[in-house]
Design a protein around this motif. Structure first.
Motif, PDB file in Angstrom:
ATOM      1  N   GLY A 290       0.891  -1.582   0.106  1.00 49.87           N
ATOM      2  CA  GLY A 290      -0.070   0.017   0.081  1.00 49.87           C
ATOM      3  C   GLY A 290       0.830   1.196  -0.062  1.00 49.87           C
ATOM      4  N   TRP A 291       2.059   1.258  -0.385  1.00 52.48           N
ATOM      5  CA  TRP A 291       3.067   2.266  -0.315  1.00 52.48           C
ATOM      6  C   TRP A 291       3.526   2.413  -1.664  1.00 52.48           C
ATOM      7  N   ILE A 292       4.309   3.296  -2.076  1.00 50.68           N
ATOM      8  CA  ILE A 292       5.007   3.858  -3.263  1.00 50.68           C
ATOM      9  C   ILE A 292       6.122   2.648  -3.612  1.00 50.68           C
ATOM     10  N   MET A 293       6.775   1.935  -2.669  1.00 47.90           N
ATOM     11  CA  MET A 293       7.592   1.035  -2.878  1.00 47.90           C
ATOM     12  C   MET A 293       7.402  -0.212  -1.792  1.00 47.90           C
ATOM     13  N   PRO A 294       7.923  -1.452  -2.390  1.00 52.87           N
ATOM     14  CA  PRO A 294       7.685  -2.510  -1.271  1.00 52.87           C
ATOM     15  C   PRO A 294       8.514  -2.508  -0.115  1.00 52.87           C
ATOM     16  N   GLY A 342       3.895  10.220  14.770  1.00 51.88           N
ATOM     17  CA  GLY A 342       2.978  10.366  13.480  1.00 51.88           C
ATOM     18  C   GLY A 342       3.819   9.303  12.650  1.00 51.88           C
ATOM     19  N   GLY A 343       3.737   9.338  11.205  1.00 57.22           N
ATOM     20  CA  GLY A 343       4.582   8.590  10.352  1.00 57.22           C
ATOM     21  C   GLY A 343       3.605   7.955   9.219  1.00 57.22           C
ATOM     22  N   SER A 344       4.050   7.243   8.410  1.00 57.21           N
ATOM     23  CA  SER A 344       3.473   6.250   7.493  1.00 57.21           C
ATOM     24  C   SER A 344       2.945   4.960   7.758  1.00 57.21           C
ATOM     25  N   THR A 352       0.403  -1.124   5.092  1.00 58.88           N
ATOM     26  CA  THR A 352       0.462  -2.272   6.165  1.00 58.88           C
ATOM     27  C   THR A 352       1.821  -2.846   6.080  1.00 58.88           C
ATOM     28  N   VAL A 353       2.541  -3.016   7.187  1.00 54.40           N
ATOM     29  CA  VAL A 353       3.624  -3.426   7.454  1.00 54.40           C
ATOM     30  C   VAL A 353       3.733  -5.012   7.232  1.00 54.40           C
ATOM     31  N   CYS A 354       4.269  -5.734   6.370  1.00 53.84           N
ATOM     32  CA  CYS A 354       4.300  -7.245   6.187  1.00 53.84           C
ATOM     33  C   CYS A 354       5.303  -7.670   6.929  1.00 53.84           C
ATOM     34  N   ARG A 355       6.603  -7.090   7.209  1.00 56.37           N
ATOM     35  CA  ARG A 355       7.662  -7.680   8.076  1.00 56.37           C
ATOM     36  C   ARG A 355       8.423  -6.353   8.482  1.00 56.37           C
ATOM     37  N   ASP A 356       8.802  -6.606   9.853  1.00 58.26           N
ATOM     38  CA  ASP A 356       9.468  -5.528  10.524  1.00 58.26           C
ATOM     39  C   ASP A 356      10.364  -6.012  11.581  1.00 58.26           C
ATOM     40  N   GLU A 357      11.689  -5.629  11.554  1.00 60.14           N
ATOM     41  CA  GLU A 357      12.729  -6.294  12.255  1.00 60.14           C
ATOM     42  C   GLU A 357      12.715  -5.669  13.664  1.00 60.14           C
ATOM     43  N   GLU A 358      11.858  -4.808  13.783  1.00 58.14           N
ATOM     44  CA  GLU A 358      12.075  -3.892  15.297  1.00 58.14           C
ATOM     45  C   GLU A 358      10.638  -4.024  15.890  1.00 58.14           C
ATOM     46  N   LEU A 359       9.661  -3.807  15.167  1.00 53.55           N
ATOM     47  CA  LEU A 359       8.247  -3.769  15.882  1.00 53.55           C
ATOM     48  C   LEU A 359       7.379  -5.092  15.845  1.00 53.55           C
ATOM     49  N   LYS A 360       6.615  -5.327  16.775  1.00 49.53           N
ATOM     50  CA  LYS A 360       5.584  -6.479  16.728  1.00 49.53           C
ATOM     51  C   LYS A 360       4.387  -6.023  16.256  1.00 49.53           C
ATOM     52  N   CYS A 361       4.086  -4.737  16.277  1.00 53.05           N
ATOM     53  CA  CYS A 361       2.746  -4.373  15.677  1.00 53.05           C
ATOM     54  C   CYS A 361       2.671  -2.763  15.147  1.00 53.05           C
ATOM     55  N   GLN A 362       1.994  -2.449  14.373  1.00 57.97           N
ATOM     56  CA  GLN A 362       2.051  -0.830  13.927  1.00 57.97           C
ATOM     57  C   GLN A 362       1.672   0.019  15.103  1.00 57.97           C
TER      58      GLN A 362
END
Length: 458
Positions: A290-294, A342-344, A352-362
């Motif tokens: 859902g963003w400009i890049m994967p 704030g932030g995107s 939608t965040v599919c994979r995040d090395e730092e956070l468990k949820c948005q």
């Protein structure tokens, strides 16, 4: 002493509101009935300057200015117009006025420079302003110089043969006779917005430049990686310290630059005038849809170092967090505080965040004093005691409009974070909010913050 007044550069460019940029005076005295409010607006006489950075006149950076010198002049370069305003904040600190203006045509003809970015006072009392391009908007680095007493335009600082391909920010250390400058964007390309196709095309700078301060000559260049976009440069405040940090906007990396005490290639220790760089922080990108890049990179918009050189603060404009790192003796900063403003990648948004090395949820959206905060943290300023970190959330109007359209509609805010200076830690002060969405001429975008009595960028 505690800061009582802040000066904030504000722009209407890219908002569809035909009003000039202005310098806002914000009351920061908790005992004042106008605490957290804009108490004065100084409009510029022209439209669409895009006032972004603000730099103090010679009193705070000049070794010859004397102990009684005060910060009485604020230099405001126009990033888009290439116009320079000099503002008198000494006569009436709560109601500043313009005392001099240098037109773009003078900068174009005398210096063949344009798109002015960052202004700082030199040790000899002159004012140095870094530029990002030439008059046509092509990429071109270097600096222009103003006389520290008359504020007349003197010309270029460096020789023509020393001009780097791009420029943005700089800082210097007089005791080490060095000036370090960063790369920037191609103005006419960046002005069209961020385009992923521009990656790998040389639009985004990648060099860190080391200058001989007295000779005005380029002595070293470091390549920090393709499309790294090194922008914000900060030295430690200790005048003897040969160490600083540069934040790379697109790679999410922060490099430490330093002057080694020994030449490691030789058996005998020797003093060297050469500088070195090493990557000490890398904020990982996030896999998104859902963003400009994967992949959404960490976008480092600003850095600030506490006056006691203990902590480094980082604003991550795209992800939306502000980070506090403890600067350790081994040169490896340690993360001790983090807060999202704030932030995107907020929960409930289009990304939608599919994979995040730092956070468990948005992260959850931020609401302060019944105001939903849009945009991402951009410009930082820190009180002299290191306990209050201020932030605004507009990076560059064209990119604001692209990535945060709600920010254009709702306007910027200025927030205050409470800082734990003992163990580290950040928390949003829910009782402080400057709402630039309620300006008399409509919502505007707020950029740089400066304190009259001194701040961590002086």
């Amino acid at each position: 002493p505690r800061e009582e007044v802040a000066y904030v550069t504000c722009t209407y460019r890219s908002t569809c509101i035909e009003q000039p940029d202005f310098l806002a005076t914000v009351d920061l005295n908790p005992r004042s009935p106008h605490y957290g409010q804009v108490i004065h607006r100084l409009p510029m006489p022209n439209l669409k300057d895009e006032l972004m950075n603000a730099g103090w006149g010679p009193a705070c950076g000049c070794s010859e200015s004397g102990a009684a010198a005060k910060r009485s002049r604020l230099v405001l370069p126009g990033l888009i117009s290439s116009r320079i305003y000099v503002v008198d904040v000494g006569s009436q600190c709560r109601a500043p006025r313009i005392c001099k203006m240098i037109e773009p045509v003078d900068v174009f003809w005398k210096c063949n420079k344009g798109h002015l970015a960052v202004a700082r006072a030199l040790p000899n009392g002159d004012i140095l302003i870094a530029n990002m391009g030439d008059p046509a908007g092509n990429s071109k680095g270097g600096f222009v110089v103003l006389d520290g007493e008359t504020f007349e335009l003197k010309g270029n600082w460096e020789s023509e043969c020393e001009v780097p391909p791009s420029g943005h920010d700089f800082w210097y250390k007089a005791r080490h006779n060095v000036l370090v400058s960063s790369a920037g964007l191609v103005p006419k390309v960046a002005g069209r917005g961020f385009n992923p196709d521009d990656l790998k095309k040389g639009v985004f700078g990648r060099r860190l430049n080391v200058w001989n301060l007295s000779c005005r000559s380029l002595t070293q260049c470091f390549d920090l990686g393709e499309d790294s976009l090194p922008q914000t440069v900060r030295f430690l405040h200790n005048p003897d310290a040969a160490e600083g940090y540069v934040g790379c906007a697109l790679s999410g990396a922060i490099f430490r630059f330093f002057k080694p005490c020994e030449a490691t290639a030789l058996a005998v220790p020797v003093q060297s005038d050469n500088w070195a760089v090493e990557e000490v922080i890398c904020i990982p990108a996030k896999d998104v849809s859902g963003w400009i890049m994967p992949k959404m990179p960490a976008f480092i918009a600003d850095l600030i170092i506490s006056p006691d050189d203990r902590f480094l603060y980082v604003s991550n404009w795209l992800h939306g967090d502000i980070r506090q790192y403890e600067l350790c003796r081994n040169g490896k900063p340690r993360l001790v505080g983090q807060v999202f403003v704030g932030g995107s990648i907020l929960r409930g948004g289009p990304v939608t965040v599919c994979r995040d090395e730092e956070l468990k949820c948005q992260p959850e959206p931020l609401v302060v004093k019944c105001k939903r905060v849009y945009g991402g943290p951009a410009w930082l300023q820190l009180s002299l005691d290191g306990k209050r970190l201020y932030v605004t959330n507009s990076f560059y109007s064209t990119w604001d409009r692209q990535f945060y359209p709600s920010l254009i509609r709702e306007g910027s805010v200025m927030l205050q974070l409470d800082v734990d200076t003992d163990k580290g830690g950040l928390a949003v002060n829910k009782n402080f909010l400057v709402d630039f969405g309620k300006e008399p001429h409509g919502p505007c975008l707020a950029h740089e913050i400066r304190f009259r009595g001194g701040d961590a960028k002086s």
